[in-house]
Motif scaffolding. Structure first.
Motif, PDB file in Angstrom:
ATOM      1  N   ALA A  85       0.846  -1.198   0.000  1.00 64.75           N
ATOM      2  CA  ALA A  85       0.000   0.000   0.000  1.00 64.75           C
ATOM      3  C   ALA A  85       0.880   1.246   0.000  1.00 64.75           C
ATOM      4  O   ALA A  85       0.560   2.245  -0.652  1.00 64.75           O
ATOM      5  CB  ALA A  85      -0.938  -0.006   1.201  1.00 64.75           C
ATOM      6  N   SER A  86       1.992   1.186   0.728  1.00 64.21           N
ATOM      7  CA  SER A  86       2.892   2.348   0.722  1.00 64.21           C
ATOM      8  C   SER A  86       3.585   2.473  -0.639  1.00 64.21           C
ATOM      9  O   SER A  86       3.751   3.574  -1.151  1.00 64.21           O
ATOM     10  CB  SER A  86       3.898   2.263   1.864  1.00 64.21           C
ATOM     11  OG  SER A  86       4.926   1.342   1.586  1.00 64.21           O
ATOM     12  N   LEU A  87       3.943   1.350  -1.239  1.00 65.89           N
ATOM     13  CA  LEU A  87       4.600   1.406  -2.555  1.00 65.89           C
ATOM     14  C   LEU A  87       3.645   1.902  -3.645  1.00 65.89           C
ATOM     15  O   LEU A  87       4.087   2.461  -4.654  1.00 65.89           O
ATOM     16  CB  LEU A  87       5.161   0.030  -2.942  1.00 65.89           C
ATOM     17  CG  LEU A  87       6.348  -0.448  -2.102  1.00 65.89           C
ATOM     18  CD1 LEU A  87       6.770  -1.860  -2.552  1.00 65.89           C
ATOM     19  CD2 LEU A  87       7.536   0.504  -2.185  1.00 65.89           C
ATOM     20  N   ALA A  88       2.360   1.680  -3.431  1.00 64.91           N
ATOM     21  CA  ALA A  88       1.377   2.174  -4.405  1.00 64.91           C
ATOM     22  C   ALA A  88       1.475   3.691  -4.556  1.00 64.91           C
ATOM     23  O   ALA A  88       1.136   4.248  -5.603  1.00 64.91           O
ATOM     24  CB  ALA A  88      -0.040   1.779  -3.979  1.00 64.91           C
ATOM     25  N   MET A  89       1.969   4.358  -3.520  1.00 61.87           N
ATOM     26  CA  MET A  89       2.071   5.822  -3.539  1.00 61.87           C
ATOM     27  C   MET A  89       3.322   6.317  -4.252  1.00 61.87           C
ATOM     28  O   MET A  89       3.398   7.498  -4.596  1.00 61.87           O
ATOM     29  CB  MET A  89       2.061   6.373  -2.107  1.00 61.87           C
ATOM     30  CG  MET A  89       0.810   6.100  -1.313  1.00 61.87           C
ATOM     31  SD  MET A  89      -0.653   6.976  -1.952  1.00 61.87           S
ATOM     32  CE  MET A  89      -1.502   5.624  -2.781  1.00 61.87           C
ATOM     33  N   VAL A  90       4.329   5.453  -4.414  1.00 61.46           N
ATOM     34  CA  VAL A  90       5.578   5.905  -5.032  1.00 61.46           C
ATOM     35  C   VAL A  90       5.794   5.243  -6.393  1.00 61.46           C
ATOM     36  O   VAL A  90       6.866   5.371  -6.984  1.00 61.46           O
ATOM     37  CB  VAL A  90       6.799   5.672  -4.102  1.00 61.46           C
ATOM     38  CG1 VAL A  90       6.615   6.424  -2.788  1.00 61.46           C
ATOM     39  CG2 VAL A  90       7.036   4.193  -3.832  1.00 61.46           C
TER      40      VAL A  90
ATOM     41  N   SER B 133      -8.919  -3.508  -0.988  1.00 58.44           N
ATOM     42  CA  SER B 133      -8.483  -2.175  -0.589  1.00 58.44           C
ATOM     43  C   SER B 133      -7.204  -1.788  -1.335  1.00 58.44           C
ATOM     44  O   SER B 133      -7.101  -0.671  -1.871  1.00 58.44           O
ATOM     45  CB  SER B 133      -8.260  -2.181   0.934  1.00 58.44           C
ATOM     46  OG  SER B 133      -7.976  -0.909   1.411  1.00 58.44           O
ATOM     47  N   LEU B 134      -6.244  -2.706  -1.392  1.00 58.59           N
ATOM     48  CA  LEU B 134      -5.012  -2.434  -2.137  1.00 58.59           C
ATOM     49  C   LEU B 134      -5.320  -2.159  -3.612  1.00 58.59           C
ATOM     50  O   LEU B 134      -4.695  -1.293  -4.233  1.00 58.59           O
ATOM     51  CB  LEU B 134      -4.044  -3.615  -2.011  1.00 58.59           C
ATOM     52  CG  LEU B 134      -2.715  -3.462  -2.754  1.00 58.59           C
ATOM     53  CD1 LEU B 134      -1.888  -2.297  -2.213  1.00 58.59           C
ATOM     54  CD2 LEU B 134      -1.904  -4.766  -2.701  1.00 58.59           C
ATOM     55  N   ASP B 135      -6.297  -2.870  -4.151  1.00 60.40           N
ATOM     56  CA  ASP B 135      -6.654  -2.645  -5.554  1.00 60.40           C
ATOM     57  C   ASP B 135      -7.225  -1.234  -5.750  1.00 60.40           C
ATOM     58  O   ASP B 135      -6.905  -0.558  -6.731  1.00 60.40           O
ATOM     59  CB  ASP B 135      -7.653  -3.712  -6.020  1.00 60.40           C
ATOM     60  CG  ASP B 135      -7.539  -3.980  -7.519  1.00 60.40           C
ATOM     61  OD1 ASP B 135      -6.399  -4.103  -8.028  1.00 60.40           O
ATOM     62  OD2 ASP B 135      -8.578  -4.065  -8.200  1.00 60.40           O
ATOM     63  N   HIS B 136      -8.033  -0.773  -4.795  1.00 64.30           N
ATOM     64  CA  HIS B 136      -8.540   0.608  -4.871  1.00 64.30           C
ATOM     65  C   HIS B 136      -7.395   1.613  -4.724  1.00 64.30           C
ATOM     66  O   HIS B 136      -7.284   2.564  -5.499  1.00 64.30           O
ATOM     67  CB  HIS B 136      -9.584   0.865  -3.783  1.00 64.30           C
ATOM     68  CG  HIS B 136     -10.933   0.301  -4.093  1.00 64.30           C
ATOM     69  ND1 HIS B 136     -11.792   0.882  -4.993  1.00 64.30           N
ATOM     70  CD2 HIS B 136     -11.580  -0.793  -3.632  1.00 64.30           C
ATOM     71  CE1 HIS B 136     -12.913   0.185  -5.065  1.00 64.30           C
ATOM     72  NE2 HIS B 136     -12.810  -0.854  -4.244  1.00 64.30           N
ATOM     73  N   ILE B 137      -6.557   1.391  -3.700  1.00 71.02           N
ATOM     74  CA  ILE B 137      -5.479   2.352  -3.405  1.00 71.02           C
ATOM     75  C   ILE B 137      -4.519   2.463  -4.587  1.00 71.02           C
ATOM     76  O   ILE B 137      -3.995   3.540  -4.873  1.00 71.02           O
ATOM     77  CB  ILE B 137      -4.746   1.925  -2.110  1.00 71.02           C
ATOM     78  CG1 ILE B 137      -5.649   2.172  -0.893  1.00 71.02           C
ATOM     79  CG2 ILE B 137      -3.413   2.647  -1.953  1.00 71.02           C
ATOM     80  CD1 ILE B 137      -5.136   1.546   0.400  1.00 71.02           C
ATOM     81  N   SER B 138      -4.286   1.339  -5.270  1.00 64.72           N
ATOM     82  CA  SER B 138      -3.307   1.326  -6.373  1.00 64.72           C
ATOM     83  C   SER B 138      -3.975   1.523  -7.736  1.00 64.72           C
ATOM     84  O   SER B 138      -3.323   1.403  -8.768  1.00 64.72           O
ATOM     85  CB  SER B 138      -2.557  -0.003  -6.364  1.00 64.72           C
ATOM     86  OG  SER B 138      -3.447  -1.070  -6.642  1.00 64.72           O
ATOM     87  N   HIS B 139      -5.271   1.768  -7.740  1.00 64.46           N
ATOM     88  CA  HIS B 139      -6.013   1.942  -8.994  1.00 64.46           C
ATOM     89  C   HIS B 139      -5.847   0.738  -9.919  1.00 64.46           C
ATOM     90  O   HIS B 139      -5.540   0.887 -11.106  1.00 64.46           O
ATOM     91  CB  HIS B 139      -5.596   3.239  -9.685  1.00 64.46           C
ATOM     92  CG  HIS B 139      -5.790   4.454  -8.831  1.00 64.46           C
ATOM     93  ND1 HIS B 139      -7.030   4.872  -8.409  1.00 64.46           N
ATOM     94  CD2 HIS B 139      -4.912   5.305  -8.269  1.00 64.46           C
ATOM     95  CE1 HIS B 139      -6.909   5.939  -7.645  1.00 64.46           C
ATOM     96  NE2 HIS B 139      -5.622   6.215  -7.531  1.00 64.46           N
ATOM     97  N   GLY B 140      -6.052  -0.457  -9.327  1.00 66.99           N
ATOM     98  CA  GLY B 140      -6.131  -1.661 -10.167  1.00 66.99           C
ATOM     99  C   GLY B 140      -4.824  -2.393 -10.386  1.00 66.99           C
ATOM    100  O   GLY B 140      -4.617  -2.975 -11.452  1.00 66.99           O
ATOM    101  N   ARG B 141      -3.962  -2.414  -9.383  1.00 69.25           N
ATOM    102  CA  ARG B 141      -2.673  -3.078  -9.579  1.00 69.25           C
ATOM    103  C   ARG B 141      -2.415  -4.217  -8.594  1.00 69.25           C
ATOM    104  O   ARG B 141      -1.298  -4.731  -8.525  1.00 69.25           O
ATOM    105  CB  ARG B 141      -1.561  -2.025  -9.475  1.00 69.25           C
ATOM    106  CG  ARG B 141      -1.689  -0.919 -10.513  1.00 69.25           C
ATOM    107  CD  ARG B 141      -0.464  -0.015 -10.533  1.00 69.25           C
ATOM    108  NE  ARG B 141      -0.484   1.019  -9.531  1.00 69.25           N
ATOM    109  CZ  ARG B 141       0.575   1.389  -8.809  1.00 69.25           C
ATOM    110  NH1 ARG B 141       1.736   0.775  -8.972  1.00 69.25           N
ATOM    111  NH2 ARG B 141       0.475   2.365  -7.927  1.00 69.25           N
TER     112      ARG B 141
END
Lengths: 435, 435
Positions: free
Chosen positions: A74-79, A105-113
């Protein structure tokens, strides 16, 4: 060709962290961010985190202490913005409701990744951390996994796409007709639902499996999007590839919708000599006692009392690790390896294929399997970070791109886009379509 | 004064999301990031995520669909740098090993900003999502929670500080003498350990509790760093404050090391008239049937069949929600409220204190409790986002700063720094010190 980075952050090679240039650490956030960004620069399909549920001073350095995969991703989704983010999570020591939630939740946070590597947890010692007397036997673990994955997929369908309508005037936040209660009552799980996360951007996050046993292959053919596997020879690889893909028709699935991605540990040099020397150096750093302990672990039997320079003795079948122990035993028999040979091999790449050489030679090794019907892609397991992975992206990726085997840039935004996998329709949409 | 933002992302007020300026959504990452950054701009101690383990079309809009707290906070750790990050996680439907891992991991990822709100899960319907026939009774849930928290704290001590030494020459990745096996065998849990995450930057992430019942207060006095509570009057608040703090001496704890932070829902206007009108508008948007359902939920009994304009009838004690139901029942008796009065109150702020007025008046309301011995700080529950919270930070925070009640800027970097809490020594370090 699809490429994943298998992120054992102290290096995949048991002694990789001892290299003077290695920055070890499953808790080194700066290093991990660098590696994830490098993988994205190399247009990798996914960044893939292994996981385990135990620690000890004797364990592989990559497993002793590490950040928990879901929080880390989830943190890597931001970078990062494009690369897929895969985490391992157990079907033996988890709850389907929690698993469905965190990956949605991770899929939402990362926009499908997001991707879930569903594992049954091989090591019996995990039970001791979860108030369980007994670790379930191999076949039971697979029966649990099968039901577990079905429940998770069912929960991901709880909300139809667009069910959260937020109609302020009409005072309707969610459309009740588009919110579904799963009401699952099975042999191992009773889960009512609905999930409290709306349908993931990918419909279902990508599902990865790693089992090579009979039930593991069957489960993969029925439910997986990616199979992560470990074969040493192209013949073995091809046989496995055909075996898994051949099982898909009876589930009505298109074989192109399952990517078979063996692990490969590439030891890269500017010259063949440099690569050979690096490989020799890494193998020379292996501590024999630790390597023997790792091998015993992989075989599910303590082999430390057997003579090191004789062939692997006959061992009773391990229930814990059936498929991995079998791959190793087959390899030892076929190549007539001694116990010493085998432990060096396991310590080097934990049973995965090691290739060493120049960037061209590494690319050859990948191309041979890819064009030879043994793989749809590979999980790259750098012996240590960051140098060996930087080299892979800077030196090997350009070669496979030039050969037309690998993308020059991302075309889509989701992991399913990268893999060419369709977005699954919800079970309720399918039922409506069938009416 | 410590301040937390209680992030019910569709707004704390049940009808808050219907305001024309409201951007609803527990899955609206952009909005959530804006709010977290705003809270950090306001030098809040923490950003606090509620949680629940069920969904339904009838539920409070903030709970229908939302991102899972740990993945969300890990992502927010990347877009903030100082504010504490608190998530709710259940001791009834979790595993101590998983809980210890995810909060330790979040503490590493955020460089010492993690907090765990340990809840026992009030709602019996949660059981249906976790293959459990029965939701445990109130007192048993607290007995489980007590052991659960002890196990989690024990696992956080698995690694001494600096145990991962990574000595390349000596081939020692982790110092075995500084890695500890918990070997917990209790009434509810058997957990061997060690944890596979090294000791968190804060030693232990901050622990929050929210129970107001007898066992809840006792547990808080023994183990919590923050108590999140709900009182309506300063007398009630003061009695609760004294009751909890008074229990700490017998556990050898300094009363300053526990922050009592009631929830407050501030409805802010530039003028008193504007605030009153906004509050009236919000209350007017409440759907009576939905509000009655929410009230039934909070009381643990269906009250929809009782007359709305008569006093709250006598109800059998609810085992599910003992302390919250009692707070509401006491309030109704004391203020002679009808069922209709009560459901408006619950729908407005879910049993928490509502204050409406100008920024000065809101600051007065906070100051009165803070200086009057009823609170160490507050969990701010904006009726909707982002406007009402932007107003709190832009209009109310400057007032409490000017009065010398609240910090002008962060002094430390961890949540323990913000709260003035010492970093706990590990149980093994304490044992060595006692030798």
């Amino acid at each position: 060709m699809s490429l994943g980075l298998f992120a054992q952050m102290a290096g995949h090679h048991v002694a990789g962290w001892r290299h003077p240039d290695a920055q070890a650490g499953g808790e080194n956030l700066e290093l991990i961010q660098h590696v994830a960004r490098t993988a994205e620069r190399g247009t990798f399909d996914l960044f893939f985190l292994a996981d385990g549920l135990t620690s000890s001073a004797e364990a592989h350095p990559s497993t002793v202490a590490r950040l928990e995969p879901l929080t880390l991703l989830a943190s890597l989704a931001m970078v990062t913005s494009r690369i897929g983010l895969a985490a391992t999570a157990s079907t033996t020591y988890g709850e389907p409701f929690h698993t469905a939630r965190v990956f949605a939740s991770l899929d939402h946070i990362s926009h499908g990744r997001a991707a879930w590597n569903a594992v049954t947890t091989s090591y019996a010692r995990s039970a001791a951390n979860f108030t369980r007397g007994e670790h379930p036997a191999h076949d039971e673990r697979y029966a649990i996994a099968e039901e577990y994955i079905d429940v998770v997929r069912g929960l991901w369908d709880s909300f139809d796409d667009g069910a959260v309508i937020k109609d302020k005037e009409a005072n309707v936040y969610v459309d009740p007709a588009r919110l579904h209660t799963l009401d699952h009552k099975g042999r191992y799980f009773s889960v009512k639902g609905p999930l409290n996360v709306s349908r993931p951007p990918q419909g279902h996050p990508v599902v990865i499996q790693a089992g090579s046993s009979e039930p593991g292959q069957e489960l993969a053919a029925r439910t997986a999007d990616i199979v992560f596997t470990a074969q040493q020879t192209i013949e073995e690889g091809r046989a496995f590839y055909e075996s898994v893909k051949g099982r898909m028709a009876k589930y009505g699935r298109d074989p192109r919708h399952l990517h078979i991605m063996p692990g490969v540990c590439p030891v890269i040099g500017r010259t063949e000599e440099e690569a050979r020397a690096l490989y020799a150096k890494l193998q020379g750093w292996i501590d024999p006692a630790a390597a023997l302990a790792l091998l015993s672990d992989r075989l599910g039997h303590d082999v430390s009392r057997f003579p090191l320079d004789e062939p692997l003795p006959d061992l009773p079948e391990s229930d814990q690790l059936r498929s991995r122990a079998k791959l190793l035993t087959d390899l030892a028999r076929r190549e007539n390896l001694t116990l010493r040979d085998l432990y060096y091999l396991v310590a080097g790449a934990r049973g995965h294929r090691i290739v060493w050489g120049t960037p061209e030679q590494i690319a050859d090794a990948l191309e041979e399997w890819f064009t030879g019907g043994a793989a749809d892609g590979f999980n790259i397991m750098p012996p240590f970070f960051p140098g060996q992975f930087d080299d892979f992206v800077d030196l090997v990726v350009p070669v496979v791109r030039k050969r037309g085997l690998f993308r020059e840039s991302y075309e889509g935004t989701t992991l399913r886009d990268h893999l060419g996998l369709p977005r699954p329709a919800s079970r309720y949409a399918r039922a409506r379509a069938a009416e």
